[in-house]
Design a protein around this motif. Structure first.
Motif, mmCIF file in Angstrom:
data_model
loop_
_atom_site.group_PDB
_atom_site.id
_atom_site.type_symbol
_atom_site.label_atom_id
_atom_site.label_comp_id
_atom_site.label_asym_id
_atom_site.label_seq_id
_atom_site.Cartn_x
_atom_site.Cartn_y
_atom_site.Cartn_z
ATOM 1 N N ILE A 441 -1.907 17.838 -1.354
ATOM 2 C CA ILE A 441 -1.716 16.693 -2.246
ATOM 3 C C ILE A 441 -1.365 15.488 -1.391
ATOM 4 O O ILE A 441 -0.545 15.588 -0.461
ATOM 5 C CB ILE A 441 -0.577 16.943 -3.263
ATOM 6 C CG1 ILE A 441 -0.771 18.267 -3.996
ATOM 7 C CG2 ILE A 441 -0.484 15.794 -4.263
ATOM 8 C CD1 ILE A 441 0.479 18.765 -4.692
ATOM 9 N N LEU A 442 -1.968 14.348 -1.694
ATOM 10 C CA LEU A 442 -1.633 13.091 -1.031
ATOM 11 C C LEU A 442 -1.471 12.014 -2.092
ATOM 12 O O LEU A 442 -2.351 11.848 -2.957
ATOM 13 C CB LEU A 442 -2.715 12.700 -0.027
ATOM 14 C CG LEU A 442 -2.454 11.450 0.826
ATOM 15 C CD1 LEU A 442 -3.103 11.594 2.211
ATOM 16 C CD2 LEU A 442 -2.973 10.175 0.163
ATOM 17 N N VAL A 443 -0.363 11.313 -2.042
ATOM 18 C CA VAL A 443 -0.098 10.232 -2.999
ATOM 19 C C VAL A 443 0.155 8.947 -2.228
ATOM 20 O O VAL A 443 0.994 8.914 -1.312
ATOM 21 C CB VAL A 443 1.117 10.552 -3.897
ATOM 22 C CG1 VAL A 443 1.473 9.348 -4.774
ATOM 23 C CG2 VAL A 443 0.835 11.772 -4.764
ATOM 24 N N LEU A 444 -0.578 7.909 -2.578
ATOM 25 C CA LEU A 444 -0.385 6.585 -1.998
ATOM 26 C C LEU A 444 0.025 5.617 -3.102
ATOM 27 O O LEU A 444 -0.661 5.510 -4.131
ATOM 28 C CB LEU A 444 -1.657 6.091 -1.312
ATOM 29 C CG LEU A 444 -1.555 4.696 -0.685
ATOM 30 C CD1 LEU A 444 -2.263 4.649 0.658
ATOM 31 C CD2 LEU A 444 -2.124 3.612 -1.612
ATOM 32 N N GLU A 445 1.135 4.933 -2.914
ATOM 33 C CA GLU A 445 1.592 3.924 -3.865
ATOM 34 C C GLU A 445 1.507 2.544 -3.207
ATOM 35 O O GLU A 445 2.012 2.344 -2.105
ATOM 36 C CB GLU A 445 3.024 4.200 -4.292
ATOM 37 C CG GLU A 445 3.568 3.159 -5.275
ATOM 38 C CD GLU A 445 4.968 3.495 -5.749
ATOM 39 O OE1 GLU A 445 5.838 2.592 -5.696
ATOM 40 O OE2 GLU A 445 5.193 4.650 -6.175
ATOM 41 N N TYR A 446 0.852 1.624 -3.900
ATOM 42 C CA TYR A 446 0.705 0.275 -3.384
ATOM 43 C C TYR A 446 1.848 -0.584 -3.931
ATOM 44 O O TYR A 446 2.073 -0.638 -5.137
ATOM 45 C CB TYR A 446 -0.641 -0.321 -3.786
ATOM 46 C CG TYR A 446 -0.865 -1.713 -3.251
ATOM 47 C CD1 TYR A 446 -0.931 -1.953 -1.881
ATOM 48 C CD2 TYR A 446 -1.013 -2.791 -4.126
ATOM 49 C CE1 TYR A 446 -1.134 -3.228 -1.382
ATOM 50 C CE2 TYR A 446 -1.229 -4.078 -3.635
ATOM 51 C CZ TYR A 446 -1.278 -4.281 -2.260
ATOM 52 O OH TYR A 446 -1.476 -5.548 -1.787
ATOM 53 N N ARG A 447 2.558 -1.225 -3.033
ATOM 54 C CA ARG A 447 3.712 -2.023 -3.441
ATOM 55 C C ARG A 447 3.466 -3.527 -3.371
ATOM 56 O O ARG A 447 4.313 -4.321 -3.784
ATOM 57 C CB ARG A 447 4.929 -1.664 -2.570
ATOM 58 C CG ARG A 447 5.395 -0.221 -2.837
ATOM 59 C CD ARG A 447 6.547 0.158 -1.951
ATOM 60 N NE ARG A 447 7.098 1.453 -2.324
ATOM 61 C CZ ARG A 447 8.044 2.087 -1.641
ATOM 62 N NH1 ARG A 447 8.533 1.532 -0.518
ATOM 63 N NH2 ARG A 447 8.507 3.255 -2.070
ATOM 64 N N GLY A 448 2.313 -3.884 -2.837
ATOM 65 C CA GLY A 448 1.979 -5.292 -2.777
ATOM 66 C C GLY A 448 2.630 -5.983 -1.599
ATOM 67 O O GLY A 448 3.428 -5.415 -0.858
ATOM 68 N N THR A 449 2.254 -7.256 -1.424
ATOM 69 C CA THR A 449 2.816 -8.048 -0.339
ATOM 70 C C THR A 449 4.169 -8.600 -0.743
ATOM 71 O O THR A 449 4.601 -8.497 -1.893
ATOM 72 C CB THR A 449 1.879 -9.212 0.026
ATOM 73 O OG1 THR A 449 1.751 -10.064 -1.136
ATOM 74 C CG2 THR A 449 0.502 -8.690 0.405
#
Length: 453
Positions: A441-449
């Protein structure tokens, strides 16, 4: 003759049972090596000496002599321990026979002593590392009995009496001693084979553990992976079904702004799959360069994997490249499960994916590239089919529905929490059932600049 045969067979059966329990002792297991110390030889003399005495325990008087399985001890002592052990056991058995007296005392005593010596000399003469075979042991026993028969005629002046003795006892002795010797050798050889199998198993397990450590060292395991990069949070989990497996994940920066992340599932399991996994991961890293797209990265990796792929192995793969400044993601799919996009607002959907073809199957296959945009708080959840196809004891599968429910339990948590929630859900569902496929399992969360934050 029937009475003699019955008694000898009964003794042989009891000796076989004793042999089984004796060979299972730690003492006996420890002295099966080819080279034996004097202390071990002395212990063998004592053990087989007692074996010889037991063989004489139910001796049957016949024509002034004694019929027993006394020679079994010296023969086994010589075949297993060598000349000195055989001679020592033969002396124990010979002294016991001499003390019993009788018309055939001298021939029987000498035959008992020589049985151990000859057996030991034969074992040494073979010059082989392995124990004598059952066939060899039986053949030697028959030879010994014929030799003992000759001694009877040699030492007894009364030919008629010697002939009567031999006609009455020799065949039962051949059968009884042969059975006892053959059984003991058979049990011992099985024990040796079992020990070798255990040693081989331990060596293989040790080598597989090393292979597992090497394999796991090839995937990123330090989290947070990029503590100084505030734009994203990533976490991954890999659990092989066997000591080593074929699943893989990886993530790395191609340049300052572009972040590549991927997951793959190699066909098959075990060592071949792990080797193919290692090759695939190495190729991905080697082909990645600034400006490359996900479709080109899969195309080049696939071309290399197809070259000389005589085992026709393949790997499904989802590969994506994130622009950490804009949230734009370009991705390509090589026959893998479509990942889930979990939006910050709580919506959850599998992203649109052109299926593509697994890498390693078709050379020069052109992969499609698709795009999506991540907003701060959005997450991509990528997994292998070991998750959805995990089974409970009743063989029911975990399914995508339960996966979606596990993802939705973590609406505002980080990537690690989401992965842990999925793993816990799978383990709870499986409830101790055997794991049949690798789980990744791989989870990527984008938090923005910083500006968006």
């Amino acid at each position: 003759m029937f009475k003699i045969m019955s008694s000898l067979l009964n003794t042989a059966c009891v000796m076989s049972v004793i042999a089984y329990f004796l060979t299972r002792t730690q003492f006996y297991s420890n002295i099966l090596e080819k080279k034996k110390s004097r202390r071990q030889q002395a212990l063998l003399v004592a053990v087989f000496g007692l074996f010889s005495l037991y063989g004489a325990f139910n001796a049957i008087p016949f024509y002034g002599g004694l019929v027993s399985l006394r020679p079994t001890g010296p023969i086994l002592g010589g075949l297993i321990g060598g000349p000195w052990v055989g001679l020592g056991v033969g002396l124990i058995g010979g002294i016991d026979r001499f003390l019993q007296g009788g018309a055939s005392v001298w021939s029987a005593t000498l035959a008992t002593v020589l049985a151990g010596l000859f057996a030991g000399l034969y074992a040494a003469w073979r010059k082989k590392d392995d124990l004598v075979s059952v066939t060899e042991a039986v053949s030697f026993t028959v030879f010994y009995e014929m030799f003992a028969s000759g001694l009877t005629f040699l030492f007894l002046a009364d030919f008629a009496k010697a002939l009567a003795i031999e006609q009455g006892i020799r065949l039962p002795l051949i059968i009884g001693n042969a059975i006892a010797v053959a059984t003991f050798i058979f049990i011992t050889k099985n024990l040796i084979a079992e020990r070798k199998n255990q040693e081989t198993k331990k060596r293989i397990e040790s080598e597989l553990q090393v292979a597992r450590n090497i394999q796991m060292s090839m995937v990123p395991k330090i989290f947070p992976a990029f503590p100084n990069i505030k734009e994203l949070d990533i976490y991954a989990y890999l659990s092989p079904a066997k000591e080593v497996g074929g699943d893989l994940y990886d993530f790395f920066f191609i340049d300052d702004d572009h972040f590549c992340f991927l997951i793959g599932d190699v066909s098959g399991k075990g060592v071949p799959a792990s080797l193919f996994m290692a090759v695939t991961k190495t190729l991905i890293r080697a082909k990645a360069r600034p400006g490359i797209g996900s479709e080109e990265l899969l195309f080049k990796t696939n071309s290399e994997l197809c070259r000389g792929n005589e085992e026709t192995m393949f790997v499904t793969m989802f590969c994506a490249i994130l622009n950490i400044k804009t949230g734009e993601v370009t991705y390509s799919n090589g026959g893998h499960n479509p990942p889930y996009l979990h939006r910050a607002d709580g919506s959850l959907n599998a992203i649109p994916c052109t299926p593509g073809v697994a890498l390693g199957i078709l050379d020069d296959f052109s992969y499609d590239q698709q795009e999506l945009r991540l907003e701060p708080g959005d997450r991509l959840v990528i997994y292998t089919d070991g998750v959805t196809e995990a089974q409970a004891v009743n063989e029911e599968q975990f399914t995508t529905l339960r996966l979606e429910q596990a993802i939705q339990k973590c609406p505002s948590s980080g990537a690690r929490t989401v992965v842990n929630e999925i793993v816990e859900a799978v383990e709870t569902f499986s409830n101790g059932a055997e794991q049949f496929d690798d789980i990744t399992i791989l989870v990527l969360e984008y938090r923005g600049t910083a500006d968006e934050a």
